[in-house]
Motif scaffolding. Structure first.
Motif, PDB file in Angstrom:
ATOM      1  N   UNK A  15      45.261  45.411  42.694  1.00 14.14           N
ATOM      2  CA  UNK A  15      45.465  44.546  41.537  1.00 14.14           C
ATOM      3  C   UNK A  15      46.346  45.199  40.476  1.00 14.14           C
ATOM      4  N   UNK A  16      46.446  46.539  40.505  1.00 16.03           N
ATOM      5  CA  UNK A  16      47.167  47.251  39.445  1.00 16.03           C
ATOM      6  C   UNK A  16      48.582  47.618  39.844  1.00 16.03           C
ATOM      7  N   UNK A  17      48.941  47.395  41.124  1.00 15.59           N
ATOM      8  CA  UNK A  17      50.179  48.014  41.608  1.00 15.59           C
ATOM      9  C   UNK A  17      51.447  47.335  41.130  1.00 15.59           C
ATOM     10  N   UNK A  18      51.340  46.192  40.477  1.00 15.30           N
ATOM     11  CA  UNK A  18      52.559  45.528  40.040  1.00 15.30           C
ATOM     12  C   UNK A  18      53.074  46.078  38.712  1.00 15.30           C
ATOM     13  N   UNK A  69      42.761  35.265  31.187  1.00 12.28           N
ATOM     14  CA  UNK A  69      44.127  34.809  30.949  1.00 12.28           C
ATOM     15  C   UNK A  69      44.661  34.131  32.209  1.00 12.28           C
ATOM     16  N   UNK A  70      45.723  33.375  32.035  1.00  9.67           N
ATOM     17  CA  UNK A  70      46.259  32.633  33.169  1.00  9.67           C
ATOM     18  C   UNK A  70      47.785  32.772  33.243  1.00  9.67           C
ATOM     19  N   UNK A  71      48.262  34.011  33.377  1.00  4.76           N
ATOM     20  CA  UNK A  71      49.697  34.272  33.407  1.00  4.76           C
ATOM     21  C   UNK A  71      50.224  34.019  34.826  1.00  4.76           C
ATOM     22  N   UNK A  72      51.166  33.104  34.941  1.00  2.00           N
ATOM     23  CA  UNK A  72      51.603  32.622  36.251  1.00  2.00           C
ATOM     24  C   UNK A  72      52.089  33.742  37.184  1.00  2.00           C
ATOM     25  N   UNK A  73      52.759  34.771  36.633  1.00  2.00           N
ATOM     26  CA  UNK A  73      53.339  35.817  37.468  1.00  2.00           C
ATOM     27  C   UNK A  73      52.304  36.826  37.949  1.00  2.00           C
ATOM     28  N   UNK A  76      46.229  38.449  39.117  1.00  5.41           N
ATOM     29  CA  UNK A  76      44.851  38.444  38.620  1.00  5.41           C
ATOM     30  C   UNK A  76      44.542  37.298  37.661  1.00  5.41           C
ATOM     31  N   UNK A  77      45.491  36.378  37.477  1.00  9.93           N
ATOM     32  CA  UNK A  77      45.249  35.270  36.543  1.00  9.93           C
ATOM     33  C   UNK A  77      43.977  34.516  36.958  1.00  9.93           C
ATOM     34  N   UNK A  78      43.358  33.857  36.000  1.00 11.78           N
ATOM     35  CA  UNK A  78      42.033  33.301  36.278  1.00 11.78           C
ATOM     36  C   UNK A  78      42.070  32.222  37.352  1.00 11.78           C
ATOM     37  N   UNK A  79      43.237  31.560  37.527  1.00  8.42           N
ATOM     38  CA  UNK A  79      43.303  30.497  38.530  1.00  8.42           C
ATOM     39  C   UNK A  79      43.665  31.021  39.918  1.00  8.42           C
ATOM     40  N   UNK A  80      43.787  32.359  40.079  1.00  7.33           N
ATOM     41  CA  UNK A  80      44.111  32.911  41.393  1.00  7.33           C
ATOM     42  C   UNK A  80      42.829  33.054  42.223  1.00  7.33           C
ATOM     43  N   UNK A  81      42.987  32.944  43.545  1.00  8.56           N
ATOM     44  CA  UNK A  81      41.806  33.034  44.414  1.00  8.56           C
ATOM     45  C   UNK A  81      41.574  34.440  44.943  1.00  8.56           C
ATOM     46  N   UNK A 114      41.270  40.692  31.235  1.00 13.45           N
ATOM     47  CA  UNK A 114      40.536  40.446  29.989  1.00 13.45           C
ATOM     48  C   UNK A 114      39.212  39.774  30.327  1.00 13.45           C
ATOM     49  N   UNK A 115      38.105  40.494  30.108  1.00 16.32           N
ATOM     50  CA  UNK A 115      36.805  39.878  30.319  1.00 16.32           C
ATOM     51  C   UNK A 115      36.079  39.756  28.983  1.00 16.32           C
ATOM     52  N   UNK A 116      35.339  38.719  28.833  1.00 15.81           N
ATOM     53  CA  UNK A 116      34.581  38.408  27.619  1.00 15.81           C
ATOM     54  C   UNK A 116      35.506  38.243  26.406  1.00 15.81           C
TER      55      UNK A 116
END
Lengths: 404, 469
Positions: A15-18, A69-73, A76-81, A114-116
């Motif tokens: 998740x951090x490699x980008x 957060x929901x950053x498209x690029x 880890x955005x919240x809408x990713x599976x 970002x949690x909570x």
């Protein structure tokens, strides 16, 4: 190693490699006290390289990849599976120390979803750094990604324990940021950089510890239609206004759980490479953004040749340059001559008249430099003005490896 | 022809002694044969009396030290030639990087530096022993040049707190957390062949690789294959490269998936309300935070009722305040209490706090001597002060001294010139001196006058707080 922990490590490293930054340099020299481990030499060490050619210097992980957060690029955005995981503070501390004692790494690069709330997340990251420093006397490198939306006092605390803090700008254009990262705000990010810069300067003056290795940032390239010139303009502003140590460029890479908002395609690695070269010209070679843009077309860099050669080919009236008399500024503009080669030329010519074979010992870029140089035994005559000079110098054009 | 015999390896001392002798005797490089084959011959030239020191430019001495580590048997002759030419008058020879000799020596130095750097980078320790015996780490490494001794400093500094050994085919180093010892050459079999923790490192290495950026040439340029045998992660490389194209094809071919989870709208909305919503919540944050300058026992919080018409802001807690955990209880606090009484303000009805929440001091013997906070420290605490006052909502804020005024205004205020009622930042304020100023005045008359002026300022604050609605 415990299987659950290993699984988390895989998820949170992936998740951090980008994030492109991996530098462990820029700090002061420091060594651990008795009974502890850690040192920084100021130069940074790459402890390994992955098959993408990138350096592994720090344990680069997220505290968690749950994110509101929901950053498209971002994968880890919240809408990713994507599969989610979360480390405890103690787990990160133990992993860092375990890796460090085996000489795998220079230290820790911690970021987080970002949690909570931004404050809660920032506090958890700060706690990792504080535990490493206070309870374990760890003197290795710590880079914390700061969350611009977090309260200032938390960023202050983080700066006490970290060697470097950074906030990612991610997208050079405010319009793109608004469209692709709805929870982020360009003004907040820049304000946060400004505050960080003020704190770093103040702390230096008052001899306090606050992010001694300065701050850096990253911009994603290729996720929107921002031009190279606009990206470099932003970089020049960041270097000038906030004394950034580094601006990283990260070619937008396809991710496993891609958003519909962005097209899946190969990362523009060659473009990223040219941007880094241009960035060096800005910082160490006295080039302006206008100079660099003049070498390309319509605000985009020439992908086939490096930006310095591109500039020189369009400014042939300024060449050839006599290495035995030209001043340093002009030598720095010669394709194929790096800053170090220029220093060596300037030192050597005080004692001897430089010939071609002498020059070949001072730089590895002779092939590119030759048409632009005069030495004691060489004059390029009309070579500099030849129409096919570009073709001659790009015999084997650099192409991105074909994978697709 | 003179024969100079040195020990195998870098042998810095032997070479230094030899060069001094040769220089003293004025023997040119062409007349010397070097032999780094082992123990110096007892009957050779080395038995001669030590020759005088040589004055060489610092840059030359530094170059010699590194080039001696090079494995090339010609290194001694090349260095002798360098020293000879420098002594013959070419003092600045090293600046002429285009000179063939200088160039060659620089390439050798570069190669040694790279070897040192790669050893610092690519050496891997494996843990041996159990928790009861204490952890110990052992590494096997095969450097290209004679750099084992040169590398010791780095490893001792970095791994001071653990016991370790570095084994190489040319010798070994052992650190027991106190002292470093050198040992004999070792073999690979002397080093442990596994470490359970390596699975984690391998997992990390594989996960941090991005298949969309695969570029093995760039990897090998920085991490040549010859080092791979020391690196457990190298086992993963072939498969990572092999599977990369397929992984990328799959990523690109896969359609973007609609999110399976519902939208966490409430959590996202709650995220925006992260700032403390009560004075008590804010005080919890302040109490839990570490002091900016280490030393203070605790954060000293403000006290008094929310909605108090007057808030007093001091500089920072003192020795007594830090010990007792309450603000304005030391000598200055007693002075303030007296002035409050004389101006008709009940302490319990006012809010009292400090611009900086932690005591900063210099320890002198048993005494802790107060030190003023810097502008940067005041700024650090300012966010809390502003938040605190926004909960209390006083009608008038009394700035006790320059630090308080700075914290309230956000920029420096000259107390003597700007004394009295004025606007400080977003607050209606009265600027006055800090009560400790009164304690420091040596002259009785001056102190009485200053006290009366102070009480007058407090009365002014009281009247301002009472008059407007």
């Amino acid at each position: 190693m415990d299987q659950t922990l290993l699984k988390k490590l895989r998820i949170l490293a992936d998740a951090a490699k980008y994030d492109a930054s991996c530098a462990s340099s820029g700090g002061a020299k420091r060594a651990a006290g008795d009974g502890a481990v850690g040192s920084t030499t100021g130069a940074g060490i790459c402890h390994s390289y992955t098959p993408d050619g990138r350096c592994v210097s720090l344990l680069k992980i997220l505290l968690t990849n749950y994110c509101l957060f929901d950053c498209a690029y971002c994968i880890n955005r919240r809408s990713s599976n994507v599969q989610r995981a979360r480390f405890s503070v103690e787990e990160v501390v133990q992993l860092t120390l375990g890796f460090y004692k085996r000489n795998y790494i220079e230290g820790l690069f911690l970021s987080s979803g970002i949690i909570r709330s931004p404050d809660y997340t920032m506090e958890q990251m700060m706690l990792v750094a504080r535990t490493l420093r206070q309870e374990h006397g760890f003197a290795g490198y710590i880079h914390l990604k700061t969350i611009p939306e977090a309260s200032p006092w938390l960023i202050e605390q983080a700066g006490l324990w970290a060697d470097r803090l950074s906030v990612n700008l991610e997208l050079a254009s405010a319009e793109s940021l608004g469209r692709l990262a709805p929870e982020k705000d360009g003004a907040t990010i820049q304000a946060s950089m400004g505050q960080m810069h003020e704190r770093i300067v103040e702390a230096k003056e008052e001899r306090r510890r606050f992010s001694p290795a300065g701050q850096s940032t990253q911009m994603i390239v290729g996720a929107d239609d921002t031009t190279d010139e606009a990206v470099l303009d932003t970089s020049a502003r960041l270097y000038g206004r906030y004394a950034m140590k580094r601006v990283y460029y990260s070619a937008f890479s396809p991710i496993p759980e891609a958003s519909i908002a962005l097209p899946a395609k190969a990362p523009p690695l060659q473009r990223e490479h040219r941007l880094y070269q241009a960035d060096w010209l800005l910082r160490y070679y006295g080039f302006t953004v206008q100079d660099i843009a003049a070498g390309g077309e319509a605000g985009m860099l020439d992908l086939e040749i490096d930006p310095k050669l591109a500039w020189a080919l369009k400014h042939r009236e300024q060449f050839p340059v006599d290495v035995n008399v030209a001043d340093r500024e002009m030598l720095l503009r010669v394709p194929g001559l790096g800053a170090r080669a220029v220093d060596k030329i300037v030192a050597s010519r005080r004692h001897t008249k430089l010939r071609l074979e002498d020059l070949a010992r001072l730089t590895a870029g002779m092939k590119r430099a030759r048409p632009f140089l005069i030495t004691a035994d060489h004059h390029p005559a009309r070579l500099t003005d030849r129409q096919d000079l570009r073709q001659r110098l790009t015999a084997a054009p650099a192409r991105q490896m074909s994978l697709f | 022809m003179r024969r100079m015999v040195l020990q195998a390896g870098a042998d810095q001392d032997g070479f230094r002694a030899a060069i001094r002798q040769l220089a003293a005797a004025g023997i040119p490089p062409a007349e010397v044969a070097w032999d780094a084959g082992g123990t110096p011959d007892l009957f050779g030239e080395e038995a001669a009396a030590p020759a005088p020191h040589l004055a060489l430019p610092r840059a030359v001495a530094e170059l010699i030290e590194l080039v001696l580590c090079h494995r090339d048997p010609a290194r001694h002759a090349l260095l002798h030639t360098l020293v000879w030419r420098v002594l013959q008058g070419e003092r600045a020879l090293l600046e002429v990087q285009s000179d063939p000799l200088v160039h060659r020596l620089e390439m050798m130095r570069k190669s040694v530096r790279r070897d040192l750097h790669k050893m610092h980078a690519f050496l891997r320790f494996r843990r041996v022993g159990d928790d009861t015996a204490g952890e110990r780490y052992v590494a096997w490494f095969e450097p290209e040049h004679h750099i084992l001794e040169a590398t010791a400093d780095f490893f001792v500094t970095r791994f001071r707190g653990v016991a370790w050994s570095i084994l190489t085919p040319l010798g070994s180093l052992h650190w027991d957390k106190v002292a470093l010892t050198q040992g004999p050459a070792a073999t690979r079999a002397d080093a442990p062949d596994s470490d359970a923790f390596e699975a984690g490192w391998l997992g990390y290495y594989e996960s941090t690789f991005n298949p969309a950026r695969v570029n093995p040439t760039a990897m090998r340029a920085e991490m040549p294959k010859k080092y791979w045998r020391h690196m457990p992660e190298a086992a993963a490389i072939p498969e990572l490269i092999h599977s990369a194209p397929a992984r990328v094809r799959e990523m690109i071919a896969r359609q973007a998936m609609p999110p399976v989870k519902r939208d966490p709208a409430r959590a996202v909305a709650a995220m925006a309300r992260q700032a403390p919503e009560t004075l008590a919540a804010l005080n919890q944050l302040i109490a839990a935070s570490a002091p900016l300058v280490p030393g203070a026992i605790r954060a000293v919080l403000g006290e008094g009722p929310e909605g108090a018409p007057i808030a007093f802001v001091g500089e920072q807690p003192g020795d007594q305040e830090d010990l007792q955990g309450r603000c304005f209880v030391g000598p200055a606090g007693q002075m303030l209490d007296q002035a409050l009484a004389d101006s008709g303000i009940a302490r319990g009805s006012a809010y009292l706090t400090n611009a900086v929440k932690h005591f900063k001091f210099e320890q002198r013997g048993k005494r802790r001597i107060h030190q003023s906070p810097t502008a940067g420290e005041v700024k650090h605490y300012r966010w809390w002060l502003m938040k605190e006052l926004s909960f209390v909502q006083p009608k008038i804020v009394v700035a006790l001294g320059a630090t308080a005024a700075l914290a309230l205004a956000g920029s420096p205020v000259a107390v003597t010139r700007q004394r009295g009622a004025r606007r400080l930042g977003e607050w209606d304020a009265v600027v006055t001196t800090h009560p400790s100023y009164l304690l420091r005045l040596p002259d009785e008359t001056a102190r009485r006058q200053a006290y009366e002026a102070f009480v007058a300022d407090l009365r002014l604050a009281l009247s301002l707080a009472a008059c407007d609605g």
